[in-house]
Write a protein that holds these residues in place. Structure first.
Motif, mmCIF file in Angstrom:
data_model
loop_
_atom_site.group_PDB
_atom_site.id
_atom_site.type_symbol
_atom_site.label_atom_id
_atom_site.label_comp_id
_atom_site.label_asym_id
_atom_site.label_seq_id
_atom_site.Cartn_x
_atom_site.Cartn_y
_atom_site.Cartn_z
ATOM 1 N N MET A 104 0.848 -1.195 0.000
ATOM 2 C CA MET A 104 0.000 0.000 0.000
ATOM 3 C C MET A 104 0.887 1.250 0.000
ATOM 4 N N ARG A 105 0.465 2.240 -0.797
ATOM 5 C CA ARG A 105 1.184 3.512 -0.849
ATOM 6 C C ARG A 105 0.194 4.640 -0.557
ATOM 7 N N ILE A 106 0.618 5.641 0.203
ATOM 8 C CA ILE A 106 -0.270 6.742 0.612
ATOM 9 C C ILE A 106 0.343 8.071 0.174
ATOM 10 N N GLU A 107 -0.495 8.923 -0.425
ATOM 11 C CA GLU A 107 -0.082 10.291 -0.762
ATOM 12 C C GLU A 107 -1.138 11.251 -0.223
ATOM 13 N N LYS A 108 -0.703 12.320 0.438
ATOM 14 C CA LYS A 108 -1.635 13.269 1.062
ATOM 15 C C LYS A 108 -1.477 14.659 0.443
ATOM 16 N N THR A 109 -2.628 15.328 0.288
ATOM 17 C CA THR A 109 -2.641 16.698 -0.235
ATOM 18 C C THR A 109 -3.706 17.500 0.526
ATOM 19 N N TYR A 110 -3.398 18.762 0.851
ATOM 20 C CA TYR A 110 -4.384 19.609 1.538
ATOM 21 C C TYR A 110 -4.943 20.629 0.544
ATOM 22 N N GLU A 122 -8.627 17.691 3.434
ATOM 23 C CA GLU A 122 -7.402 16.906 3.275
ATOM 24 C C GLU A 122 -7.697 15.707 2.368
ATOM 25 N N GLU A 123 -6.959 15.615 1.268
ATOM 26 C CA GLU A 123 -7.135 14.507 0.335
ATOM 27 C C GLU A 123 -6.076 13.439 0.605
ATOM 28 N N VAL A 124 -6.538 12.179 0.618
ATOM 29 C CA VAL A 124 -5.637 11.045 0.839
ATOM 30 C C VAL A 124 -5.800 10.082 -0.331
ATOM 31 N N HIS A 125 -4.710 9.846 -1.044
ATOM 32 C CA HIS A 125 -4.718 8.897 -2.165
ATOM 33 C C HIS A 125 -4.101 7.580 -1.665
ATOM 34 N N ILE A 126 -4.885 6.518 -1.767
ATOM 35 C CA ILE A 126 -4.451 5.195 -1.295
ATOM 36 C C ILE A 126 -4.290 4.292 -2.510
ATOM 37 N N ASN A 141 -12.659 17.817 7.436
ATOM 38 C CA ASN A 141 -13.119 17.338 6.130
ATOM 39 C C ASN A 141 -11.988 16.561 5.445
ATOM 40 N N MET A 142 -12.358 15.397 4.916
ATOM 41 C CA MET A 142 -11.358 14.572 4.230
ATOM 42 C C MET A 142 -11.992 13.958 2.968
ATOM 43 N N ARG A 143 -11.121 13.598 2.052
ATOM 44 C CA ARG A 143 -11.570 12.889 0.850
ATOM 45 C C ARG A 143 -10.560 11.761 0.575
ATOM 46 N N PHE A 144 -11.073 10.560 0.451
ATOM 47 C CA PHE A 144 -10.218 9.391 0.222
ATOM 48 C C PHE A 144 -10.391 8.905 -1.216
ATOM 49 N N TYR A 145 -9.255 8.697 -1.890
ATOM 50 C CA TYR A 145 -9.255 8.143 -3.250
ATOM 51 C C TYR A 145 -8.573 6.766 -3.217
ATOM 52 N N TYR A 146 -9.232 5.776 -3.796
ATOM 53 C CA TYR A 146 -8.686 4.414 -3.825
ATOM 54 C C TYR A 146 -8.287 4.081 -5.270
ATOM 55 N N HIS A 147 -7.009 3.786 -5.433
ATOM 56 C CA HIS A 147 -6.468 3.502 -6.767
ATOM 57 C C HIS A 147 -6.011 2.044 -6.837
ATOM 58 N N PHE A 148 -6.329 1.410 -7.967
ATOM 59 C CA PHE A 148 -5.846 0.049 -8.228
ATOM 60 C C PHE A 148 -5.328 0.002 -9.647
ATOM 61 N N ASN A 149 -4.120 -0.564 -9.798
ATOM 62 C CA ASN A 149 -3.448 -0.567 -11.103
ATOM 63 C C ASN A 149 -3.357 0.854 -11.670
ATOM 64 N N GLU A 150 -3.080 1.812 -10.763
ATOM 65 C CA GLU A 150 -2.898 3.218 -11.131
ATOM 66 C C GLU A 150 -4.171 3.853 -11.699
ATOM 67 N N LYS A 151 -5.339 3.217 -11.461
ATOM 68 C CA LYS A 151 -6.605 3.778 -11.915
ATOM 69 C C LYS A 151 -7.488 4.056 -10.701
#
Length: 623
Positions: free
Chosen positions: A1-7, A14-18, A115-125
């Motif tokens: 798992m890799r995590i990237e955060k952006t405000y 706060e955006e979290v890309h998983i 406030n947060m927003r979570f993005y779930y990526h698989f195979n870079e999509k």
């Protein structure tokens, strides 16, 4: 798992890309550590469009006890509240603990909503995203989540953490599709849109886009099945008819499932639909038929779409050619596995069906219609994968019966060639040993008569040379035609001795007399010895005319043959004397090796020998 955060400052979010979260990071089964009190309005919470996750801070906000998880999280993990309540977040879901520990602690310490927003990526999509509010209330941390699926289906996590895209391909070609209904909102797979012949629309999550197309005559059936499912029935199967927006009537096989909680309250609904239309437009509207058509002219290679399903399978022509079944009357059943000879492969396929393995690649022996005398060899590849709560499979079968047969024949030919080489080496070695023994004997017996030794050796060498020359290219050492050898042997004797001493050689041999090499080798040597014995004793007067040695070899029955060798010489005054010389001793030994019987007889003009011998002897090969 890799995590990237952006405000995002303007949105105060706060955006979290998983990226590629694995099953083990998503949920671990651990024992309960804390007792949790009942959540008020639990039933009502299940009908909210948003998910509510409730956590109790512990250890000064460094960890959190799970009080409850929202329905979407439970569905994704295929778990119940009782599987997670009273456990530490860090132990139960290490992945989400890593993502949430800082924002949860921040809200715990400040009591301010985040406030947060979570993005779930698989195979870079991007597969799914969630808008989340993290709230501190009643000394608890509450996550209010609004989930959005970017692909029109529930989030699926495979064992290696990769989003499996094979399902979209399978659904497209097999004209199947599925949906989930959670919190009164629908998630539709792409296969559904293939069936109804239209693109995805924004409001599709709020109504049943299949049932709304059902023709009026089948509307009572829909009302009936929905009532049955609402009353606690967990599964309903039927055929419904829909008319698409472009006016095409389709027959749809519907398999509907309901999931209830421990108190019998409806949690979610799941459905699988398959286009089973049989009208004239079917071949033009089902993409799978175009795919299968590409294998139409291949009777050795078969494409298998969903072969582990006994309802929704699609096979190309090669499969039916292999199993020798009529595709119009064939009904797929797992009993077909019983026709596979290898029990270990049967077990592996059953493991594949149960989900205990993901793929299989084997060479199998198949009894056509269960007949052990009618077998085919095939190479089979099967792969199983899950999409939400749907299991799909794809595979290929290649009929390699003829190729395997040719390969086996080649292996046997190579093995046979090796045996032949050993056979030749063995014969040459043995025959040289025999010649050497005879030479040593005659050197002692005829030490003052070298010409006799030379004549005998030339005769023997000529006979064996004929034998090796004729068997050099043979593949059958058990059926050697004797007549050809005797004719050549007479020609050699005529060249070596006949012209020199004025002796004629005549032979009469049954044309169908075939002998093994175990028989023909000592027989030729016996004939040589008898011939040389006759030359030595029957014709003392080298100038006498009309000297002749004749041979007649005939089959007495299917097991025994007879050799009569005669000369027209002077005869024998004392037979007992001649039977004691070296030539006769050699003849006796060769006759014993031949497992035969020999006798001397007198006739009106000369001497004769009668030899009876078996036509066949046990064929053995030594290295």
């Amino acid at each position: 798992m890799r995590i990237e955060k952006t405000y995002r400052q303007l949105e105060d979010t706060e955006e979290v890309h998983i990226y590629d979260i694995t099953e083990e990071e998503l949920y671990r089964q651990v024992p309960q550590e804390y007792d949790m009190f009942y959540t008020p309005f639990e039933k009502t919470l299940n009908y909210l469009s948003n998910d509510l996750d409730i956590f109790v801070p512990i250890d000064d906000g460094n960890d959190f006890i799970i009080h409850r998880l929202g329905l979407s999280a439970l569905t994704r993990g295929k778990i119940k509240q009782s599987d997670v309540a009273g456990r530490l977040l860090s132990k139960t879901s290490p992945g989400f603990y890593q993502v949430l520990k800082e924002p949860l602690k921040e809200v715990y310490e400040t009591h301010e909503t985040k406030n947060m927003r979570f993005y779930y990526h698989f195979n870079e999509k991007l597969a799914r995203f969630s808008n989340v509010k993290v709230v501190y209330d009643m000394e608890k941390i509450i996550l209010v989540s609004d989930h959005r699926d970017n692909r029109g289906t529930s989030l699926t996590v495979s064992d290696d953490g990769k989003y499996d895209e094979k399902a979209n391909l399978i659904e497209y070609f097999s004209q199947t599709g599925s949906y989930y209904k959670i919190n009164d909102r629908y998630s539709w797979t792409q296969g559904i849109y293939n069936i109804i012949n239209r693109a995805r629309e924004p409001n599709d999550e709020y109504y049943n886009i299949i049932f709304d197309l059902v023709i009026p005559e089948d509307r009572p059936l829909i009302d009936k099945l929905l009532k049955e499912l609402d009353r606690g029935r967990v599964n309903y199967e039927t055929i419904i008819r829909i008319k698409t927006d472009d006016g095409i009537l389709k027959y749809i096989e519907a398999n509907l499932y309901s999931k209830f909680d421990e108190d019998g309250h409806l949690l979610s609904r799941y459905g699988l639909f398959k286009d089973v239309s049989t009208d004239s437009t079917r071949k033009m509207t089902r993409p799978v038929d175009f795919l299968l058509k590409g294998f139409k002219n291949s009777k050795k290679l078969a494409l298998l779409i969903d072969p582990l399903s006994v309802k929704h399978y699609e096979f190309s022509e090669g499969f039916y050619n292999l199993v020798e079944e009529n595709p119009e009357t064939y009904h797929h059943s797992r009993k077909i596995i019983e026709n596979i000879v290898e029990e270990s492969i049967q077990c592996k396929i059953k493991e594949l069906v149960k989900g205990e393995r993901d793929e299989l690649s084997e060479r199998v022996t198949y009894n056509v219609h269960g007949d052990e005398n009618h077998q085919k060899i095939a190479e089979i590849y099967l792969e199983r994968f899950e999409f939400g709560e749907t299991t799909h499979s794809i595979g290929f079968i290649t009929d390699v019966t003829e190729d395997r047969k040719k390969q086996q024949e080649l292996m046997e030919a190579n093995e046979h060639q090796t045996i032949l080489i050993k056979e030749v080496h063995h014969r040459v070695k043995n025959n040289l040993q025999v010649l050497n023994s005879f030479l040593n004997l005659e050197k002692r017996a005829y030490k003052n008569k070298p010409n006799i030794i030379i004549d005998h050796m030339q005769s023997r060498l000529s006979s064996l040379a004929i034998l090796h020359e004729k068997t050099y290219n043979t593949t059958d050492f058990k059926n050697i035609n004797l007549k050809e050898y005797i004719v050549d042997q007479d020609g050699q004797l005529r060249s070596l001795i006949g012209l020199r001493d004025g002796i004629e050689f005549e032979s009469e041999v049954d044309g169908d007399l075939n002998l093994s090499i175990e028989v023909i080798t000592p027989l030729l040597l016996v004939i040589d010895e008898l011939t040389m014995n006759a030359i030595k004793h029957a014709f003392p007067d080298k100038s006498a005319p009309n000297k002749k040695i004749t041979k007649k070899i005939t089959k007495l029955d299917n097991e025994t043959a007879e050799l009569i060798l005669r000369d027209n010489g002077v005869g024998i005054e004392d037979p007992s004397a001649i039977t004691k010389n070296l030539g006769c001793e050699i003849i006796k030994n060769l006759t014993k090796q031949l497992d035969g019987k020999i006798e001397l007889f007198q006739h009106e003009n000369g001497t004769g020998y009668r030899l009876t011998f078996p036509i066949t002897m046990e064929h053995t090969i030594e290295g």
